[in-house]
Motif scaffolding. Structure first.
Motif, short mmCIF file in Angstrom:
data_model
loop_
_atom_site.label_atom_id
_atom_site.label_comp_id
_atom_site.label_asym_id
_atom_site.label_seq_id
_atom_site.Cartn_x
_atom_site.Cartn_y
_atom_site.Cartn_z
N TYR A 1 -1.93 4.21 -6.27
CA TYR A 1 -0.82 5.09 -5.91
C TYR A 1 -0.95 6.39 -6.71
CZ TYR A 1 3.91 6.98 -5.53
OH TYR A 1 4.99 7.80 -5.31
N GLU B 1 1.00 10.44 -7.13
CA GLU B 1 2.12 11.32 -6.74
C GLU B 1 2.03 12.64 -7.47
OE1 GLU B 1 6.87 11.51 -7.58
OE2 GLU B 1 6.10 9.61 -6.73
N GLU C 1 4.06 15.60 -8.22
CA GLU C 1 5.51 15.80 -8.22
C GLU C 1 5.92 17.00 -7.37
OE1 GLU C 1 9.04 15.72 -11.52
OE2 GLU C 1 7.33 17.02 -11.92
N ARG D 1 2.89 12.25 -2.10
CA ARG D 1 2.59 10.96 -2.70
C ARG D 1 1.64 10.22 -1.78
NH1 ARG D 1 7.64 10.63 -0.29
NH2 ARG D 1 8.09 8.74 0.90
N SER E 1 -0.51 9.22 3.20
CA SER E 1 -0.02 10.34 2.40
C SER E 1 1.27 10.87 3.00
CB SER E 1 -1.07 11.46 2.34
OG SER E 1 -2.32 10.97 1.89
N GLU F 1 6.57 14.86 -0.68
CA GLU F 1 7.37 14.46 -1.84
C GLU F 1 8.37 15.57 -2.16
OE1 GLU F 1 8.21 14.30 -5.51
OE2 GLU F 1 9.12 12.59 -4.51
#
Length: 428
Positions: free
Chosen positions: A238, A240, A242, A246, A273, A276
């Motif tokens: 995983y 991400e 920010e 993600r 995908s 985010e």
């Protein structure tokens, strides 16, 4: 000329201070035999000539052509004795211009950020420091990192490798299971001296739209890899970035030996995908690569498919972990479908160890291109011939020639040659 012209580094995190201070303190005590005994230091020399011809496309700059010398010095300590061991790694990366000109820059070998009129700097580089702690079979590293996993794969395709700054915990305390957890806050691109915030790659026809966040100083990652048998492993990762995207990534690798001297390898990948908060990222990527090896010959077939509102998402500057990532393209554009046929030969089967050959052909179509009603199409053909000297005073000297041609109805046509000479020196 300014070899180390990097911007001042940001303040170290508390974790970094603890690890580095603990390392320095432990190294000064008598109980540091393993710290020294297990240390090693290497200098990698990389001489790189790069020529990319754009004349087929009629663009203003007809070609990118440069020649450079890279020096990659790495020093890695062992760990101090005790329940918790401390260590320290250091690196120094230097790139030196041998040939360049303002009308043929842009190869990715040299730093053009500060050069007047786009002229490449005479030299550039960076220094890296990594503190590390070990408890049983778990290791924490803080500082300069070279992450290598599906959601963040550092780029080492030019003169110097891309690096990151952050913290990375890896645990192998459970048999057959490897766990990863970490955070990155800055990256240093392969042709840069500066740390900078991270962004998502959005070239060609990825069609990613960004909102209020174009860059981020926080990339979190986690992963688990389980080896069911010596021939079968699966993994979930995983990542991400920010405020931008993600990603969930599943992989399966299997090796089957139907008869002595024959192997069939399977590499299956699926990534999802999503946005985010500040982008339109929406992509599903399916990839499969199968290869058959016997008597030095390897035949491979690959298939890759993109679906969703955008192309594949990966950190800018990194290699996207795709089965059809090759010398020029990765075939990760919106809605793209692509296939690959590949052939490798290892001349050790003929009594010439160290000599290898590779050729492949890839074709992609169904690409969604903004502002056009027709579908985008592209193809790429690559060949590579490499030789590593096996003995004598020049043992481990490597010679490599990489040739590629790419054609597209939505991007530049490219013909490319790379000549690379490598040599590694071990000091202890």
């Amino acid at each position: 000329m300014n070899i180390f012209s990097a911007k001042p580094r940001a303040r170290l995190t508390l974790a970094a201070r603890l690890v580095i201070c603990g390392t320095a303190s432990a190294a000064l005590t008598p109980a540091h035999a393993d710290f020294l005994k297990d240390s090693k230091s290497t200098l990698d020399l990389r001489n790189y000539y790069f020529n990319r011809d754009f004349r087929q496309s009629g663009v203003p700059q007809s070609k990118a052509e440069e020649w450079a010398q890279g020096f990659i010095l790495r020093a890695e300590s062992g760990y101090t004795e005790g329940l918790i061991g401390f260590g320290l790694d250091a690196s120094a990366l230097v790139g030196v211009k041998l040939d360049s000109a303002p009308d043929r820059t842009g190869t990715g070998l040299l730093n053009t950020a500060r050069g007047p009129g786009g002229r490449a700097e005479d030299s550039y580089g960076e220094l890296g420091l990594t503190g590390k702690m070990r408890l049983a079979r778990s290791t924490l590293k803080v500082g300069t990192l070279l992450p290598k996993m599906p959601v963040v794969l550092y780029n080492d395709s030019r003169l110097l490798p891309q690096t990151f700054r952050g913290a990375w915990l890896n645990s192998a305390d459970i048999d057959q299971l490897s766990l990863d957890l970490g955070r990155l806050d800055q990256t240093n691109l392969r042709n840069s001296s500066d740390n900078e915030d991270m962004s998502v790659y959005n070239g060609v026809a990825r069609n990613i739209r960004l909102g209020r966040h174009a860059t981020s100083d926080r990339f979190d990652f986690a992963g688990a890899t389980y080896r069911w048998t010596p021939a079968l492993s699966t993994a979930y990762h995983y990542g991400e970035l920010e405020g931008i995207y993600r990603q969930h990534y599943l992989t399966l690798n299997h090796k089957w030996v139907p008869a002595e001297g024959h192997t069939i390898n399977s590499d299956l990948r699926w990534a999802r995908s999503l946005d985010e908060g500040s982008s339109n990222v929406d992509n599903s990527a399916l990839g499969a690569m199968f290869s058959y090896n016997a008597s030095g010959h390897t035949l491979g077939l690959g298939y890759q498919r993109m679906s969703g509102d955008t192309g594949f998402a990966n950190l800018n500057g990194t290699d996207g972990y795709l089965v059809n990532l090759v010398q020029i393209n990765d075939f990760g554009n919106q809605d793209e479908r692509s296939w690959q046929a590949r052939y490798d030969y290892n001349f050790a089967a003929l009594g010439i160890p160290g000599l290898t050959f590779m050729t492949r052909y890839l074709s992609g179509d169904n690409v969604t291109v903004r502002g056009r009603s027709d579908q985008g199409k592209e193809w790429e053909r690559d060949s590579e011939l490499a030789y590593v000297i096996q003995s004598g005073p020049l043992k481990n000297l490597g010679l490599k020639w990489k040739n590629a041609s790419a054609r597209s109805n939505f991007s530049s046509d490219i013909d490319e040659n790379r000549l690379i000479v490598t040599y590694a020196l071990a000091f202890w």
